[in-house]
Structure formats: C-alpha cells, structure tokens
Design an enzyme around this catalytic site. Structure first.
Site, PDB file in Angstrom:
ATOM      1  N   GLU A 210      61.314  19.941 100.583  1.00  0.00           N
ATOM      2  CA  GLU A 210      60.410  20.495 101.589  1.00  0.00           C
ATOM      3  C   GLU A 210      61.172  21.118 102.756  1.00  0.00           C
ATOM      4  OE1 GLU A 210      57.109  18.043 102.655  1.00  0.00           O
ATOM      5  OE2 GLU A 210      56.452  17.875 100.583  1.00  0.00           O
ATOM      6  N   ASP A 247      56.170   9.507 106.423  1.00  0.00           N
ATOM      7  CA  ASP A 247      55.463   9.372 105.145  1.00  0.00           C
ATOM      8  C   ASP A 247      56.344   8.498 104.261  1.00  0.00           C
ATOM      9  OD1 ASP A 247      54.164   9.459 102.767  1.00  0.00           O
ATOM     10  OD2 ASP A 247      54.290  11.625 102.466  1.00  0.00           O
ATOM     11  N   LYS A 342      44.794  17.068 100.313  1.00  0.00           N
ATOM     12  CA  LYS A 342      45.522  17.982  99.434  1.00  0.00           C
ATOM     13  C   LYS A 342      44.524  18.589  98.462  1.00  0.00           C
ATOM     14  CE  LYS A 342      50.021  15.574  99.315  1.00  0.00           C
ATOM     15  NZ  LYS A 342      50.725  14.446  98.651  1.00  0.00           N
TER      16      LYS A 342
HETATM   17  P1  PGA Z   1      54.221  15.487  96.874  1.00  0.00           P
HETATM   18  O1  PGA Z   1      54.647  14.975  98.306  1.00  0.00           O
HETATM   19  O2  PGA Z   1      53.646  16.842  97.002  1.00  0.00           O
HETATM   20  O3  PGA Z   1      55.514  15.448  96.113  1.00  0.00           O
HETATM   21  O4  PGA Z   1      53.211  14.486  96.347  1.00  0.00           O
HETATM   22  C1  PGA Z   1      53.915  15.244  99.470  1.00  0.00           C
HETATM   23  C2  PGA Z   1      53.451  13.988 100.136  1.00  0.00           C
HETATM   24  O5  PGA Z   1      53.708  12.864  99.640  1.00  0.00           O
HETATM   25  O6  PGA Z   1      52.795  14.055 101.162  1.00  0.00           O
HETATM   26 ZN    ZN Z   2      52.527  11.633 101.146  1.00  0.00          ZN
END
Ligand code: PGA
Ligand code: ZN
Length: 444
Positions: A210, A247, A342
């Site tokens: 990220e 997180d 998400k």
């Molecule tokens: P991920 O991580 O997209 O790999 O699930 C993002 C998060 O945990 O917030």
């Molecule tokens: Zn997360």
C-alpha cells in the site's frame, strides 16, 4: 435529466491487472445513444472469511490460477443479458437483479468482482448522463463530506512480508483544515519516516503493497515509536495535530485460539492482546484500532469495546466484512464502534450504502477503504465523499493506484465540483483525548 430515462444497451468486460499484477475485472456499460462508462474493481490480500467471493479461474497455467476470465464471461453473458433494457437511473434495480441472478449468499456464482464492476460502471454512467460529478449522484440526500484521510506510513503483516505482525500504522492528520493540508502532512511524515529508518539502518529496499515502508523492527510497538518520531520530525505535534491509527488485521496472526506475535517471540491470549492495546493507548496517541482481534472472536471484541471503547475507535474490517447482518450483530452486542467499508466485501453499491447508512443511524463511525490490490480507478474517492462516512483509508502517498484516489479528492476539494463547499470531517467519534482541533501550522 435528459438522459435519465436512457436504457442500457450493452455491458461488456475485460481482464485487466491490479497493483500487484493480479488480474481483476473492468466492466463497461453502454447506453442506447452510445454513452459509455467503465469501472475496475480492487482485490484484497488480508481477506476475511465473510467477504463476498471474488471469482478466480483456478487455472494454474495463467496468473497462478488468479485469472478472472470466468467473471468476465459472466458479465459478457448472463449479466449483460439480464440488465439490457433497464433504464440507467434504476441502478438499484440492476443491483438487485444481479444479486437474484447470482442466487448465492456470498455472490460466489457470478463473482462479486463481476457484479461490483458492473454496479460501479452503471453509477458512473448514470452520473455522466445526469451531468453531475459521481459523488453528487451517489450522495443523494446524504450529508456529503470531504473525508479525513488515514494514511499508511508503516506496513507489516501480509502487506510487507510479515516483518512485524500488525498490518498498518497510519497517520491521521485530524488537525488539518482541508484534505490538501492533510495530505501535505502525510507526505511529510512519509518522507521523514524514510530518513529516520535510513539513519537507523532499517531502510527497506522498496515500499509495501500500500505504499508505506515495511521495515524490520524489534517489536510491533516500535512502529508506534517511529510514527511519533516521524510526525514530530515533519513538524506536527503527535496527538494534537496528527495522531496514529492501527490496523492490526489480527485474523491473520490468530492460530489455535492465540495471537502469534512471532517477530517478538510471543503468543498472546485475547485478554493479553487487549491489555497490550490498553498500554499502547496510555503511551501513544492512537485514535483507532482496526481488527484488534480475529474475525470471529465476538466475545473478545465485546470485551475490547468495554475496556478500550471510550479511549479509541474500534473498527471492524474482517469482523464486519461490510455485511449488513454482521453490522447488526455488532450493534446488538456492542462489539465494535465503527465499520470499515469495502465495496468488494459487499459486492454491490446498493449493499455498500445500506451498511454506511445503517452505521450512521446506529451512531457507528464509518471508514471507506481501498484494498491492498488496487487499480487506477478513483471511484472510491467519490464514494467516500458521497457516503458522508467522513474517513477514507487508501494506503500511503506513493503508488499511483493510491494517488488516483487522493488526487481525485484534491480535485473535488479544489474546484468544489458539484456545488456546495465540503468541509473536512473531524476525527472519528471517541477519538484521542488530547486532540482539541486546530489547523496544520507547519510545512515540511
Ligand atoms: P486487504 O487489506 O485489502 O489486503 O484486505 C486492507 C485492510 O485490511 O484494511
Ligand atoms: Zn483491515
């Protein structure tokens, strides 16, 4: 409103690549008059068990089995046939139609990647024919807000080769008056962090998934110490102008009922994890902890809320999986105080908005979030503004799949696209006690 009654003529999809070089779905929707719009979907690495399912081909000869040609075929075939002729402004009907057509509780038949790509492409197309910015269309009657960014600075866990177990250490520049100021603060902290790590001989060769740094550290808590040093080195007062979000993504180091902090040679019970967080809250300006415990440890979450809930926000990502029913349970059992949102955990925009709206009604916080595997699509920025969630988590200030979203926010803010000026949301409810507001007074 000239194009509002316009009907969908065709929908088509193709396989494109995400920020980890893994296939993902891009869908394009086309109206009777030829107007068209497209959208791409993201993909997680630290995925939860309760997420909607992204369909992968499983053919080891292509992309290690991660191809999405079957999801693409589902868009080009059954989805396109089912949605043809639906007026573009009846997007929710289209979302419902896709959910019915899929027929499974987790969208594993057509694939959440196929369904979400179409859902987002239709929204973008609708905004286009209405002649309004995407966020304005999505907002409807919601109180749109510029979201406060939570910016990844240090990474661990599945995003950074597991140097430390906790996944994200983020800067929350809540003392800033605008999104532009908040990003300036975050960029300064990211740079100062690189210098601090280099000075200590810990500089990683590149950035993590990220865009943050994934250094080898002596302990997870050391990440918090580095965060405070970098915030101060960038000219901001930790806790007063810029605080820290965590997180933990604890599901991913939870084995046989224990939390395995292998880098520290420790194995903790849930109560010891809560004690550890409690100590950290005393020592460091942490405003929120996401996934402090594993995704099905409901009792642990309720305990964590009782002990930590009036000192920081507890955000459910893997726990809640952007699922209406899991959110209801968390509200009932007081098992979290905010929801991570998400889109691809839910699988349609309609269901995503149901979760955001329910969270608001219940007094929960909401953070609109990207995935660790992203694309250049900036849809999420508009979603964050429109939802009124007030918070966005997109990763760091490097890597263009991250900047696509931040730069879109900067554009919305600078040009006040879509009308009314949008003020920056304050820190999540139950934020750090030391914060009293104010503006970013420093430059880096
Ligand atoms: P991920 O991580 O997209 O790999 O699930 C993002 C998060 O945990 O917030
Ligand atoms: Zn997360």
């Amino acid at each position: 409103m000239a194009g509002a009654g316009m009907r969908i003529r065709a929908i088509r999809a193709l396989q494109v690549l995400d920020s980890r070089g893994s296939p993902t779905v891009e869908a394009e929707a086309i109206l009777e008059d030829g107007t068209r719009a497209a959208a791409q979907v993201p993909s997680g690495a630290s995925t939860g068990r309760h997420e909607a399912v992204e369909l992968r081909d499983g053919d080891a000869r292509a992309y290690d089995g991660r191809g999405v040609l079957s999801a693409v075929a589902n868009v080009n075939g059954p989805i396109a046939r089912a949605l043809r002729g639906i007026p573009v402004h009846e997007r929710e009907r289209a979302d419902r139609r896709m959910v019915e057509l899929d027929g499974t509780p987790d969208k594993s038949s057509l694939g959440a990647n196929a369904i979400l790509a179409v859902s987002c492409a239709l929204a973008r197309l609708h905004a286009k024919v209405e002649g309004v910015p995407l966020w304005r269309l999505l907002a409807g009657g919601r109180p749109a807000k510029m979201p406060l960014p939570m910016v990844n600075i240090l990474s661990g866990g599945l995003h950074a080769g597991g140097q430390v177990e906790l996944q994200d250490f983020l800067a929350v520049p809540h003392g800033c008056a605008s999104c532009a100021d908040a990003l300036r603060a975050a960029a300064g902290i990211h740079r100062r962090m690189q210098e601090l790590l280099e000075r200590d001989g810990r500089a990683p060769a590149g950035v993590a998934d990220e865009g943050g740094w994934g250094p080898r550290l002596d302990s997870n808590e050391q990440a918090l110490e580095y965060m405070e040093r970098a915030i101060a080195a960038a000219g901001y007062e930790p806790g007063r102008q810029v605080s820290i979000a965590i997180d933990a993504a604890a599901t991913h180091f939870f084995r046989n009922g224990r939390y395995e902090l292998a880098s520290e040679g420790r194995s903790l019970a849930r109560e010891e994890m809560i004690e550890m967080y409690s100590r950290w809250l005393t020592r460091h300006p942490v405003v929120s902890i996401e996934d402090p415990l594993a995704e099905d440890d409901w009792d642990g979450w309720a305990k964590a809320c009782a002990v930590l809930g009036n000192r920081c926000t507890l955000i459910g990502d893997d726990l809640l999986a952007t699922s209406q029913s899991r959110l209801e349970r968390a509200i009932r059992e007081r098992a979290a105080t905010a929801v991570l949102v998400k889109m691809n955990q839910a699988g349609t925009l309609a269901e995503t908005f149901q979760v955001v709206d329910r969270a608001r009604a219940a007094g929960f916080g909401a953070v609109v979030s990207a995935r660790s595997g992203e694309t250049e699509d900036s849809f999420l920025a508009d979603l964050a503004v429109a939802s009124g969630a007030g918070h966005i988590k997109v990763g760091s200030v490097t890597r263009s799949e991250r900047l696509a979203k931040y730069n879109r926010l900067l554009r919305i803010e600078a040009f006040q696209e879509g009308g009314a000026p949008l003020s920056l949301a304050p820190v999540l409810p139950l934020g750090h006690h030391g914060w009293q507001g104010g503006s970013c007074v420093n430059d880096d």
